[in-house]
Design an enzyme around this catalytic site. Structure first.
Site, PDB file in Angstrom:
ATOM      1  N   GLY A  31       0.814  -1.213   0.000  1.00 34.88           N
ATOM      2  CA  GLY A  31       0.000   0.000   0.000  1.00 34.88           C
ATOM      3  C   GLY A  31       0.843   1.257   0.000  1.00 34.88           C
ATOM      4  O   GLY A  31       2.030   1.220  -0.313  1.00 34.88           O
ATOM      5  N   HIS A  37       4.310   1.894  -8.086  1.00 39.92           N
ATOM      6  CA  HIS A  37       3.282   0.850  -8.068  1.00 39.92           C
ATOM      7  C   HIS A  37       2.378   0.972  -9.300  1.00 39.92           C
ATOM      8  O   HIS A  37       2.007  -0.012  -9.922  1.00 39.92           O
ATOM      9  CB  HIS A  37       2.411   0.971  -6.811  1.00 39.92           C
ATOM     10  CG  HIS A  37       3.150   0.814  -5.514  1.00 39.92           C
ATOM     11  ND1 HIS A  37       3.353   1.853  -4.646  1.00 39.92           N
ATOM     12  CD2 HIS A  37       3.715  -0.268  -4.936  1.00 39.92           C
ATOM     13  CE1 HIS A  37       4.004   1.423  -3.581  1.00 39.92           C
ATOM     14  NE2 HIS A  37       4.248   0.149  -3.724  1.00 39.92           N
ATOM     15  N   LYS A 149      13.314  -1.742  -8.120  1.00 42.33           N
ATOM     16  CA  LYS A 149      13.662  -0.948  -6.939  1.00 42.33           C
ATOM     17  C   LYS A 149      14.140  -1.849  -5.786  1.00 42.33           C
ATOM     18  O   LYS A 149      15.089  -1.528  -5.084  1.00 42.33           O
ATOM     19  CB  LYS A 149      12.423  -0.139  -6.526  1.00 42.33           C
ATOM     20  CG  LYS A 149      12.384   0.355  -5.098  1.00 42.33           C
ATOM     21  CD  LYS A 149      13.297   1.525  -4.924  1.00 42.33           C
ATOM     22  CE  LYS A 149      13.181   2.208  -3.586  1.00 42.33           C
ATOM     23  NZ  LYS A 149      13.122   1.364  -2.429  1.00 42.33           N
ATOM     24  N   GLN A 153      15.005  -8.473  -3.509  1.00 44.07           N
ATOM     25  CA  GLN A 153      13.703  -9.115  -3.316  1.00 44.07           C
ATOM     26  C   GLN A 153      13.252  -9.804  -4.613  1.00 44.07           C
ATOM     27  O   GLN A 153      12.787 -10.946  -4.596  1.00 44.07           O
ATOM     28  CB  GLN A 153      12.678  -8.071  -2.896  1.00 44.07           C
ATOM     29  CG  GLN A 153      11.246  -8.564  -2.892  1.00 44.07           C
ATOM     30  CD  GLN A 153      10.291  -7.511  -2.364  1.00 44.07           C
ATOM     31  OE1 GLN A 153      10.181  -7.328  -1.165  1.00 44.07           O
ATOM     32  NE2 GLN A 153       9.613  -6.817  -3.247  1.00 44.07           N
ATOM     33  N   MET A 184      11.242   6.279  -6.287  1.00 41.97           N
ATOM     34  CA  MET A 184      10.000   6.457  -5.526  1.00 41.97           C
ATOM     35  C   MET A 184       9.872   5.346  -4.492  1.00 41.97           C
ATOM     36  O   MET A 184      10.220   4.195  -4.774  1.00 41.97           O
ATOM     37  CB  MET A 184       8.803   6.435  -6.461  1.00 41.97           C
ATOM     38  CG  MET A 184       8.756   7.665  -7.299  1.00 41.97           C
ATOM     39  SD  MET A 184       7.199   7.773  -8.186  1.00 41.97           S
ATOM     40  CE  MET A 184       7.505   9.259  -9.106  1.00 41.97           C
ATOM     41  N   SER A 185       9.377   5.700  -3.333  1.00 31.20           N
ATOM     42  CA  SER A 185       9.210   4.723  -2.260  1.00 31.20           C
ATOM     43  C   SER A 185       8.140   5.228  -1.307  1.00 31.20           C
ATOM     44  O   SER A 185       8.029   6.439  -1.067  1.00 31.20           O
ATOM     45  CB  SER A 185      10.528   4.570  -1.495  1.00 31.20           C
ATOM     46  OG  SER A 185      10.307   3.950  -0.251  1.00 31.20           O
TER      47      SER A 185
HETATM   48  P1  AMP Z   1       6.055  -2.210  -1.593  1.00 24.55           P
HETATM   49  O1  AMP Z   1       4.653  -1.682  -1.513  1.00 24.55           O
HETATM   50  O2  AMP Z   1       7.097  -1.220  -1.204  1.00 24.55           O
HETATM   51  O3  AMP Z   1       6.204  -3.563  -0.945  1.00 24.55           O
HETATM   52  O4  AMP Z   1       6.309  -2.467  -3.148  1.00 24.55           O
HETATM   53  C1  AMP Z   1       5.457  -3.267  -3.909  1.00 24.55           C
HETATM   54  C2  AMP Z   1       6.088  -3.494  -5.255  1.00 24.55           C
HETATM   55  O5  AMP Z   1       6.303  -2.240  -5.896  1.00 24.55           O
HETATM   56  C3  AMP Z   1       7.464  -4.179  -5.154  1.00 24.55           C
HETATM   57  O6  AMP Z   1       7.601  -5.122  -6.197  1.00 24.55           O
HETATM   58  C4  AMP Z   1       8.409  -3.019  -5.325  1.00 24.55           C
HETATM   59  O7  AMP Z   1       9.669  -3.399  -5.840  1.00 24.55           O
HETATM   60  C5  AMP Z   1       7.648  -2.161  -6.316  1.00 24.55           C
HETATM   61  N1  AMP Z   1       8.121  -0.773  -6.263  1.00 24.55           N
HETATM   62  C6  AMP Z   1       8.287   0.010  -5.169  1.00 24.55           C
HETATM   63  N2  AMP Z   1       8.811   1.198  -5.516  1.00 24.55           N
HETATM   64  C7  AMP Z   1       8.995   1.162  -6.855  1.00 24.55           C
HETATM   65  C8  AMP Z   1       9.508   2.088  -7.819  1.00 24.55           C
HETATM   66  N3  AMP Z   1       9.964   3.293  -7.465  1.00 24.55           N
HETATM   67  N4  AMP Z   1       9.548   1.720  -9.114  1.00 24.55           N
HETATM   68  C9  AMP Z   1       9.095   0.494  -9.496  1.00 24.55           C
HETATM   69  N5  AMP Z   1       8.596  -0.423  -8.646  1.00 24.55           N
HETATM   70  C10 AMP Z   1       8.548  -0.094  -7.348  1.00 24.55           C
END
Ligand code: AMP
Length: 293
Positions: A31, A37, A149, A153, A184-185
């Protein structure tokens, strides 16, 4: 868009569609959705008939001193983004439904998990491997999309799927960045305005490593020196690791002969930033040809 909270109901929905020959795509997330995302969701949408996005802040992948309780959970906004991207199901299980009383099974991918994020965050990757295995078992997708990113993982999930014959195609999509290069994070919201400016240094440092390799530097120590030099310009940044590794096993390299991934993790105040770039070293033959010209 359907919102499904029960794992049983999620599986029933998927099973029905699979029987009809529908291709199910899956984007697992925690989320606090952003354009990274969104890019995964859009890429998935192009490749499947029905699209499931999970939103689950998985407690088992957080360490005891990490940000589990304060992790952002803007669920209304997240659902709106999913709706706008024509997601079919938003799967939002509760912790109790995912880890009911008596739950005891864990999945580990020890060789990949021993390095970098695994070293900095013990148990993180067993939490990730276990929840991804569970989510695949519940959602039963044909394909699942992950972001570069979180490079380690994604490598771990690929290994896991192959080792356990999970039969899910894993698609890894490029990192989506802010204008200044910051990846982005969901955790970027923790950065103060001042920190936000400094945060782009991690990307600049990885770029410096890539440039060094492209110019023919093969000694990893020299590549790391070029990266460290950039980070050291910002006293607020503390280096966790700046690594040059094999792109499949994540093992550290001492010489860059072909493909490599540059992984970086730094701390900035209370925020930990990670990022990575892949690079292919110019081949010796190409250099010789270049030299003759
Ligand atoms: P998360 O919600 O942080 O667990 O991320 C969910 C998915 O989105 C994971 O596969 C992440 O690697 C991907 N993700 C997060 N940030 C980015 C980004 N800046 N660019 C591309 N994918 C991302």
């Amino acid at each position: 868009m359907k919102i499904i909270r029960s794992p049983k109901a999620m599986t029933a929905w998927s099973d029905k569609l699979r029987r009809e020959g529908v291709i199910i795509g899956f984007v697992p997330t925690m989320g606090a959705l952003h354009d990274g995302h969104r890019a995964l969701i859009r890429a998935a949408r192009l490749r499947c008939d029905a699209l499931v996005v999970s939103i689950f802040v998985n407690p088992t992948q957080f360490g005891p001193t990490e940000d589990l309780t304060k992790y952002p959970r803007p669920i209304t906004k997240d659902r709106a983004l999913c709706r706008a991207e024509a997601v079919d199901v938003c799967f939002e299980p509760t912790v109790a439904a995912m880890y009911p009383k008596g739950f005891q099974t864990g999945v580990t991918v020890p060789a990949i998990a021993q390095w970098w994020e695994g070293e900095a965050r013990p148990h993180h990757f067993s939490g990730v491997a276990t929840v991804v295995t569970k989510l695949f078992g519940i959602v039963r997708p044909e394909l699942a999309l992950f972001g570069q990113k979180d490079y380690q993982q994604a490598a771990l999930v690929r290994r896991l799927v192959e080792d356990l014959n999970l039969g899910v195609e894993i698609v890894v999509r490029p990192t989506v960045r802010e204008k200044d290069g910051l990846a982005m994070s969901s955790r970027n919201v923790y950065l103060s305005l001042e920190e936000r400016v400094i945060a782009a240094t991690l990307y600049k440092c990885l770029r410096a490593g890539v440039e060094a390799i492209r110019k023919g530097v093969t000694e990893v120590l020299a590549v790391q020196a070029a990266m460290t030099e950039i980070v050291k310009r910002e006293p607020a940044l503390m280096i966790d690791y700046l690594a040059v590794c094999d792109p499949l096993t994540l093992e550290p390299l001492s010489l860059v002969a072909s493909r490599a991934v540059l992984l970086g993790a730094v701390r900035l105040g209370s925020v930990r930033l990670i990022d990575n770039l892949t690079v292919t070293a110019p081949s010796k033959r190409a250099w010789r040809r270049f030299g003759r010209r």
